[in-house]
Design a protein around this motif. Structure first.
Motif, PDB file in Angstrom:
ATOM      1  N   TYR A 127      -0.415   4.053  -5.508  1.00 28.44           N
ATOM      2  CA  TYR A 127      -0.140   4.855  -4.256  1.00 28.44           C
ATOM      3  C   TYR A 127       0.707   5.755  -4.498  1.00 28.44           C
ATOM      4  O   TYR A 127       1.943   5.777  -5.186  1.00 28.44           O
ATOM      5  CB  TYR A 127       0.086   3.793  -3.052  1.00 28.44           C
ATOM      6  CG  TYR A 127      -1.147   2.621  -2.902  1.00 28.44           C
ATOM      7  CD1 TYR A 127      -2.227   3.305  -2.455  1.00 28.44           C
ATOM      8  CD2 TYR A 127      -1.127   1.330  -3.222  1.00 28.44           C
ATOM      9  CE1 TYR A 127      -3.499   2.528  -2.077  1.00 28.44           C
ATOM     10  CE2 TYR A 127      -1.949   0.619  -3.003  1.00 28.44           C
ATOM     11  CZ  TYR A 127      -3.106   1.025  -2.543  1.00 28.44           C
ATOM     12  OH  TYR A 127      -4.335   0.434  -2.139  1.00 28.44           O
ATOM     13  N   HIS A 179      -5.739  -7.691  -2.724  1.00 32.64           N
ATOM     14  CA  HIS A 179      -5.125  -6.383  -2.440  1.00 32.64           C
ATOM     15  C   HIS A 179      -3.806  -6.365  -2.107  1.00 32.64           C
ATOM     16  O   HIS A 179      -3.332  -5.293  -2.002  1.00 32.64           O
ATOM     17  CB  HIS A 179      -6.087  -5.628  -1.620  1.00 32.64           C
ATOM     18  CG  HIS A 179      -7.663  -5.423  -2.212  1.00 32.64           C
ATOM     19  ND1 HIS A 179      -8.544  -6.294  -1.936  1.00 32.64           N
ATOM     20  CD2 HIS A 179      -8.102  -4.443  -2.929  1.00 32.64           C
ATOM     21  CE1 HIS A 179      -9.704  -6.073  -2.501  1.00 32.64           C
ATOM     22  NE2 HIS A 179      -9.445  -4.939  -3.161  1.00 32.64           N
ATOM     23  N   VAL A 227      -4.379   6.535   2.442  1.00 34.62           N
ATOM     24  CA  VAL A 227      -3.018   6.377   2.567  1.00 34.62           C
ATOM     25  C   VAL A 227      -2.254   7.725   2.252  1.00 34.62           C
ATOM     26  O   VAL A 227      -1.238   7.716   3.008  1.00 34.62           O
ATOM     27  CB  VAL A 227      -2.687   4.984   1.522  1.00 34.62           C
ATOM     28  CG1 VAL A 227      -1.097   5.060   1.086  1.00 34.62           C
ATOM     29  CG2 VAL A 227      -3.174   3.698   1.999  1.00 34.62           C
ATOM     30  N   ASP A 229       0.765  -1.265  -0.053  1.00 39.25           N
ATOM     31  CA  ASP A 229       0.075  -0.128   0.114  1.00 39.25           C
ATOM     32  C   ASP A 229       0.848   1.253   0.097  1.00 39.25           C
ATOM     33  O   ASP A 229       0.645   2.208   0.824  1.00 39.25           O
ATOM     34  CB  ASP A 229      -1.030  -0.043   1.050  1.00 39.25           C
ATOM     35  CG  ASP A 229      -2.056  -1.160   1.040  1.00 39.25           C
ATOM     36  OD1 ASP A 229      -2.224  -1.670   0.122  1.00 39.25           O
ATOM     37  OD2 ASP A 229      -2.439  -1.262   2.166  1.00 39.25           O
ATOM     38  N   GLY A 268      -2.687  -5.727   5.051  1.00 38.91           N
ATOM     39  CA  GLY A 268      -3.870  -5.124   4.504  1.00 38.91           C
ATOM     40  C   GLY A 268      -5.140  -5.583   4.540  1.00 38.91           C
ATOM     41  O   GLY A 268      -5.118  -6.882   3.944  1.00 38.91           O
TER      42      GLY A 268
END
Length: 514
Positions: A63, A336, A290, A47, A323
């Motif tokens: 991200y 994910h 995030v 992430d 996550g």
């Protein structure tokens, strides 16, 4: 006259000596590094825009975390850092140095004496420590331990808690971070998530006072504003740092964000770019959260530099579990964290492998990478070692290992060490994806997963199969047996609890008994 003069001289000497001692003590105190532990909730290994694998992935490109990139340039990146599959076990391990099998907080906590486990038709969950940890003896269904902040206080540190606590159930001592050694508590209480991230929604509170269990306490001045929870916590954390910085007192800031936990909310500062990318709305919200977390990291780093204390401040970045990849995410579930398998709640890599960065000026080589595996209970002896307090006595047996040698030399390898995960609980209704009633062990590149309900075992070589797709337990029976014995031995050493088979009322066999 002579007597008065001698008295005057003696007073001056004593006064000068006293001033010298005060200055010396202040100088010694400041040689101790300030420590910022930046813990993110439910953040996966993928992430961020910092690649923790051997290659950059599509998720890394999704991200935007420039401040994590900055921290990675300034410090050391750990590619094999681990936590527990869910939050409370990790946080108790962090604060006590104990493995979850030993401290027995093996699921998330909330209400006093109440289990959050889902009922199962085959197995009964053991009487685990549903009340979390306790700094005092005699608290029922809680592990009594000497908490990390108390030991840091004893070592002269000014200790600040900001954000999610989740150390003890409601109405137990550790529900309030002030009771475990923090001088300041901002917004920490028993709950493990916020009612809302939005100031317009009062962070889940109704009326003037806090609304248990999910209303975030202590941030009333932001109610009704457009201040996202992550931003409010950062503002309050920096305000709390002003005191120790001005007084040149070493500080420990535990910046423990509620982000990126559910309920996902739109952080309007960042979400437009992710919507423009065509992401499903839950994923756009998640990515914006995030980035808001990353801004908080940057704000703290900028503050330290502005106050000219960054050269004497350790920054440790970590997540408390893998996550989240279940209901509520956009796209295909349990994908994910790819290439890692599964997500939060699982003993597969997606549920336990974490993004970890450490900056320690003068100790850690900038832009270095450490591939040695470690686990979250290691933070306890390591932080105490940084503070010069590693010889402090504790009431608990500490399982964690000081990783300061790794910070000095990233090339160190220890393939003999074994990491253990133990989850004799039912976290979700489905037993798929390595969730519920599982134990696991990693030694070297080998990882064994034990299904407590079925007695089956899976063996993976993480060096060649990071996604845990090729179970080689039948092809490598000697490795399977060796790790089964090692895992069982560790569980016996920890006096680990096992579920009970409802039909026979007998505990589930240990891995070496199958």
């Amino acid at each position: 006259m002579m007597a008065n003069y001698l008295l005057y001289v003696m007073i001056r000497v004593c006064f000068t000596s006293l001033c010298f001692l005060v200055l010396l003590q202040a100088a010694v105190a400041q040689r101790k590094p300030n420590i910022v532990l930046f813990l993110v909730d439910d953040m996966g290994w993928q992430d961020c825009s910092v690649p923790f694998w051997s290659e950059v992935t599509p998720l890394n490109r999704r991200y935007h975390t420039p401040n994590m990139e900055r921290l990675a340039r300034d410090g050391m990146k750990f590619t094999n850092a681990y936590a527990a599959p869910v939050c409370s076990p990790s946080r108790i391990s962090l604060m006590t140095g104990m493995n979850a099998a030993r401290h027995r907080v093996t699921n998330w906590t909330l209400r006093k004496n109440a289990s959050v486990d889902v009922a199962d038709s085959v197995l009964a969950v053991p009487a685990w420590n549903v009340n979390g940890m306790s700094p005092v003896a005699g608290t029922e269904r809680a592990v009594h331990a000497t908490p990390l902040p108390i030991l840091l206080q004893d070592a002269g540190y000014y200790t600040i808690h900001c954000g999610k606590a989740h150390f003890g159930a409601m109405e137990t001592p550790a529900a309030d971070p002030l009771n475990i050694g923090f001088n300041v508590n901002v917004a920490g209480h028993a709950a493990g998530g916020p009612g809302s991230f939005l100031g317009e929604q009062h962070y889940g509170n109704k009326g003037d006072g806090p609304t248990p269990p999910w209303g975030v306490p202590g941030l009333k001045k932001y109610h009704g504003t457009a201040t996202f929870l992550t931003e409010a916590l950062t503002i309050e954390a920096l305000a709390a740092l002003d005191k120790p910085v001005a007084e040149q007192n070493p500080f420990f800031l535990y910046m423990s964000h509620y982000a990126v936990h559910v309920p996902f909310a739109a952080d309007e500062r960042f979400i437009r770019k992710y919507r423009d990318m065509g992401l499903p709305e839950p994923e756009a919200r998640y990515a914006a959260m995030v980035e808001g977390m990353d801004k908080s990291l940057g704000d703290i780093m900028d503050y330290l530099k502005k106050k000219k204390v960054d050269d004497n401040t350790v920054i440790i970045f970590m997540s408390d579990n893998g996550g989240y990849s279940g209901e509520g995410r956009g796209g295909q579930l349990y994908t994910h964290n790819l290439p890692l398998r599964a997500g939060k709640g699982s003993v597969y890599e997606g549920g336990i492998r974490e993004p970890m960065l450490v900056k320690w000026p003068g100790v850690v080589k900038p832009a270095s990478v450490c591939e040695q595996y470690l686990v979250i209970e290691d933070f306890f002896p390591t932080i105490l070692g940084m503070a010069g307090a590693n010889n402090k006595p504790t009431v608990q047996q500490v399982d964690g290992k000081n990783f300061i040698p790794l910070l000095r030399d990233a090339s160190i390898r220890d393939t003999a060490r074994a990491l253990v995960w133990h989850c004799p609980n039912k976290w979700l209704g489905s037993d798929e994806h390595g969730i519920n009633f599982r134990s696991a062990i990693r030694q070297g590149n080998w990882k064994l997963v034990y299904n407590q309900k079925t007695g089956t075992k899976e063996l993976y070589n993480l060096q060649t199969d990071i996604g845990e797709q090729q179970d080689v337990s039948r092809r490598m029976p000697e490795v399977t047996q060796r790790l089964s014995r090692l895992l069982a031995g560790k569980l016996r050493e920890y006096d680990a609890q096992m579920p009970t088979v409802k039909k026979t009322m007998k505990p589930v066999p240990l891995p070496d008994q199958h």
